[in-house]
Design a protein around this motif. Structure first.
Motif, PDB file in Angstrom:
ATOM      1  N   VAL A 394       0.853  -1.190   0.000  1.00 23.74           N
ATOM      2  CA  VAL A 394       0.000   0.000   0.000  1.00 23.74           C
ATOM      3  C   VAL A 394       0.885   1.234   0.000  1.00 23.74           C
ATOM      4  O   VAL A 394       2.076   1.163   0.301  1.00 23.74           O
ATOM      5  CB  VAL A 394      -0.938   0.046   1.238  1.00 23.74           C
ATOM      6  N   ASN A 395       0.279   2.383  -0.339  1.00 25.86           N
ATOM      7  CA  ASN A 395       1.029   3.640  -0.249  1.00 25.86           C
ATOM      8  C   ASN A 395       0.965   4.157   1.185  1.00 25.86           C
ATOM      9  O   ASN A 395       0.472   3.466   2.088  1.00 25.86           O
ATOM     10  CB  ASN A 395       0.512   4.666  -1.263  1.00 25.86           C
ATOM     11  N   ASP A 396       1.448   5.385   1.400  1.00 25.78           N
ATOM     12  CA  ASP A 396       1.494   5.885   2.783  1.00 25.78           C
ATOM     13  C   ASP A 396       0.125   6.283   3.319  1.00 25.78           C
ATOM     14  O   ASP A 396       0.014   6.780   4.440  1.00 25.78           O
ATOM     15  CB  ASP A 396       2.484   7.044   2.922  1.00 25.78           C
ATOM     16  N   GLU A 397      -0.916   6.068   2.525  1.00 25.06           N
ATOM     17  CA  GLU A 397      -2.277   6.312   3.002  1.00 25.06           C
ATOM     18  C   GLU A 397      -3.089   5.019   3.050  1.00 25.06           C
ATOM     19  O   GLU A 397      -4.323   5.037   2.984  1.00 25.06           O
ATOM     20  CB  GLU A 397      -2.954   7.358   2.111  1.00 25.06           C
ATOM     21  N   GLU A 398      -2.384   3.889   3.118  1.00 26.90           N
ATOM     22  CA  GLU A 398      -2.997   2.556   3.201  1.00 26.90           C
ATOM     23  C   GLU A 398      -3.876   2.232   1.991  1.00 26.90           C
ATOM     24  O   GLU A 398      -4.795   1.420   2.074  1.00 26.90           O
ATOM     25  CB  GLU A 398      -3.820   2.374   4.489  1.00 26.90           C
ATOM     26  N   GLN A 399      -3.591   2.850   0.856  1.00 22.80           N
ATOM     27  CA  GLN A 399      -4.360   2.614  -0.365  1.00 22.80           C
ATOM     28  C   GLN A 399      -3.636   1.589  -1.233  1.00 22.80           C
ATOM     29  O   GLN A 399      -2.426   1.667  -1.437  1.00 22.80           O
ATOM     30  CB  GLN A 399      -4.518   3.922  -1.141  1.00 22.80           C
ATOM     31  N   THR A 400      -4.381   0.585  -1.731  1.00 28.57           N
ATOM     32  CA  THR A 400      -3.795  -0.399  -2.632  1.00 28.57           C
ATOM     33  C   THR A 400      -3.648   0.212  -4.026  1.00 28.57           C
ATOM     34  O   THR A 400      -3.963   1.379  -4.240  1.00 28.57           O
ATOM     35  CB  THR A 400      -4.680  -1.659  -2.719  1.00 28.57           C
TER      36      THR A 400
END
Length: 573
Positions: A394-400
């Motif tokens: 994930v990115n740093d915003e917990e987005q896949t």
């Protein structure tokens, strides 16, 4: 029973609408397949059905879903199902553990329509549990309570030196302990369900599996399937214990998912593994008076500070835990049935061809855990996973990599597997999605505690990692043994408790690693972790007045460096 359930009466578009690349064509609902145009005629709402289908047990349902050659179903599974203009829910959370529940309840605060799907696939031994996830049911909570049971046994021994007199034989009753622990866990399960209801979050005890864009299939234990759509999804499915893949492992061995509700005393136990789960379980079982052996493939507590890990091993060995080093089981056989029965374990050396055998009442596997990500249809919606580990990047915003799908908790790649981290990440994620917040979860300097007989608290870098990152010449390690005052009267375990901090010389001796072995290590570590977050330096520690006589006081008086080679043993408090 092929009934069609009614759509939610108040289907509404969440703020922001569908992600840009998923928006339906301008002018209303997307074009439907020919076979469904009739159903859609005469209504301005999209014809998205929520279907229920009785197919039997859960495993059979999953099998039928994969084998079914219904053309319409195949189109849906392949992502060809039209994306609706509005959804059944603003947010669907897959997984009812700590991270998932925190996110769901947070979203409900912002008047979002939220659903939680949670399903516990029984262990090979048939163990299952209620809402709340691993930590509540088969992790932190029962582990800490059983650790406390073991500590009370030690306290009973110590109490005689403090004047307590008792003549009756003191022994431990496994069933009394497990019943009490499970009753408490049951109250937590109920509390979580009530909290979801009070927050108007829909909860279904069903297995969630993606079948197409913005669409998930929920299958309950009776095999009834329902389809739901949502604008966004949070995956919080957690992990489950790994098995060895040898003859007899799933037939005869237990995992931590089974131990805490085991309806009989495990007796003579072999714990396979050197993880924190392995050592914590071995520690409290030995503390309850059981014969315990730990079989270790290589090192103890991989990923933790190895100086501290080896000290834990030595302490446990001195307190009755047997260790078999550099061996792995290759076969488990049942010698005698019973509760417990007798199992024969054959093991092979990892350093040669030597073979050994031993008989135990119980074999507990604690060799690691695997993410529950491979059977939830992520391939149907294009979510990337690490093929080797099953973890989700994930990115740093917990987005896949799929814009409307997020993930939190133990399933994240390169993130800490800790309950409070999942809770923090879940709440902050939802605040960013629905409340305009910008704060991201900070995965740096997160404190943790291993509840071995001698508790280990840590925050920041291990000594090995600090040397690797900053260079040995750029770090200073201050350390000392200490003797808790409570242990002096019973005259036990002098110079076993240990404290050390790792400082970055080039950054004003800022504390970058904190480690403590001793009673109440978690309580000690929590406060220092806050100080480390604020940039604590060695000088600031030295200028802090200690509380006397407590264990944490030692961190205000550290003066000996490892580099100096000076003696750190103590003779009093």
């Amino acid at each position: 029973m092929g009934s069609t359930l009614r759509k939610n009466q108040a289907v509404r578009q969440a703020p922001g609408g569908a992600p840009p690349e998923r928006r339906p064509p301008a002018g209303g609902a997307p074009k439907l397949r020919e076979g469904r145009r009739g159903a859609a005629a005469g209504t301005s709402r999209p014809a998205v059905s929520v279907r229920a289908k009785q197919t039997g047990d859960h495993e059979r349902t999953l099998k039928e879903h994969k084998e079914e050659d219904n053309p319409q179903r195949t189109m849906e599974v392949n992502g060809l199902r039209p994306v609706p203009a509005s959804y059944d829910y603003d947010l669907i959370v897959i997984g009812g553990g700590s991270g998932g529940l925190a996110a769901a309840k947070e979203a409900a605060k912002y008047e979002k329509k939220v659903m939680v799907l949670d399903f516990v696939t029984p262990t090979p031994q048939g163990s299952s549990w209620g809402l709340g996830g691993t930590c509540v049911n088969v992790g932190c909570i029962p582990k800490k309570l059983m650790h406390q049971a073991a500590l009370l046994g030690q306290a009973l021994q110590d109490s005689r030196k403090f004047g307590w007199q008792f003549t009756e034989e003191v022994k431990h009753n496994w069933m009394t302990m497990t019943e009490s622990v499970q009753n408490y866990i049951g109250s937590l399960n109920w509390g979580y369900r009530v909290a979801l209801r009070d927050n108007k979050v829909t909860y279904e005890n069903a297995y969630g599996e993606f079948v197409g864009p913005h669409t998930i299939k929920a299958t309950n234990k009776k095999g009834i399937e329902k389809l739901y759509t949502a604008e966004r999804f949070i995956i919080a499915t957690g992990e489950r214990p790994r098995y060895l893949g040898i003859p007899g492992d799933k037939e005869y061995c237990l995992s931590s998912d089974d131990l805490f509700s085991l309806p009989y005393c495990p007796g003579k136990t072999l714990v396979v593994g050197a993880s924190y789960v392995a050592l914590e379980c071995a520690g409290f079982l030995a503390g309850l008076g059981l014969d315990v052996t730990v079989m270790v493939r290589s090192i103890l507590l991989r990923g933790f500070d190895q100086d501290m890990a080896n000290r834990i091993g030595e302490y446990m060995k001195e307190h009755g835990v047997n260790f078999i080093r550099e061996f792995v089981p290759i076969k488990v056989e049942q010698v005698e049935e019973g509760t417990p029965g007798i199992l024969k374990v054959t093991a092979k050396s990892t350093a040669g061809d030597q073979m050994i055998e031993g008989e135990y009442n119980t074999v507990l596997l604690a060799i690691g855990r695997d993410p529950c990500t491979r059977k939830i249809g992520l391939d149907k919606v294009g979510v990337n996973i690490n093929e080797k580990t099953g973890k989700i990047p994930v990115n740093d915003e917990e987005q896949t990599n799929v814009s409307y799908i997020y993930a939190v908790g133990d399933i994240l790649q390169d993130k800490l597997e800790l309950t409070p981290v999942a809770i923090q990440a879940g709440r902050l994620l939802v605040r960013r999605l629905y409340a305009g917040a910008t704060t991201k979860c900070d995965y740096v300097n997160v404190p943790t505690t291993v509840f071995t007989p001698l508790e280990y608290g840590a925050c920041g870098y291990s000594e090995e990692t600090a040397v690797e990152k900053f260079g040995e010449e750029n770090i200073e390690v201050y350390h000392s043994h200490f003797w808790p005052l409570e242990w002096t009267v019973p005259s036990r375990d002098n110079n076993k408790c240990y404290a050390k901090i790792i400082c970055n010389i080039q950054d004003n001796e800022r504390v970058i690693g904190f480690h403590v072995l001793g009673p109440n290590a978690g309580e000690v570590t929590q406060g220092f972790a806050a100080a480390i977050k604020c940039g604590l330096t060695k000088e600031q520690l030295d200028n802090t007045v200690g509380i006397h006589p407590v264990c944490a006081e030692v961190f205000t008086t550290l003066s000996v460096t490892k580099r100096s080679g000076e003696n750190t043993t103590v003779s009093g408090c």
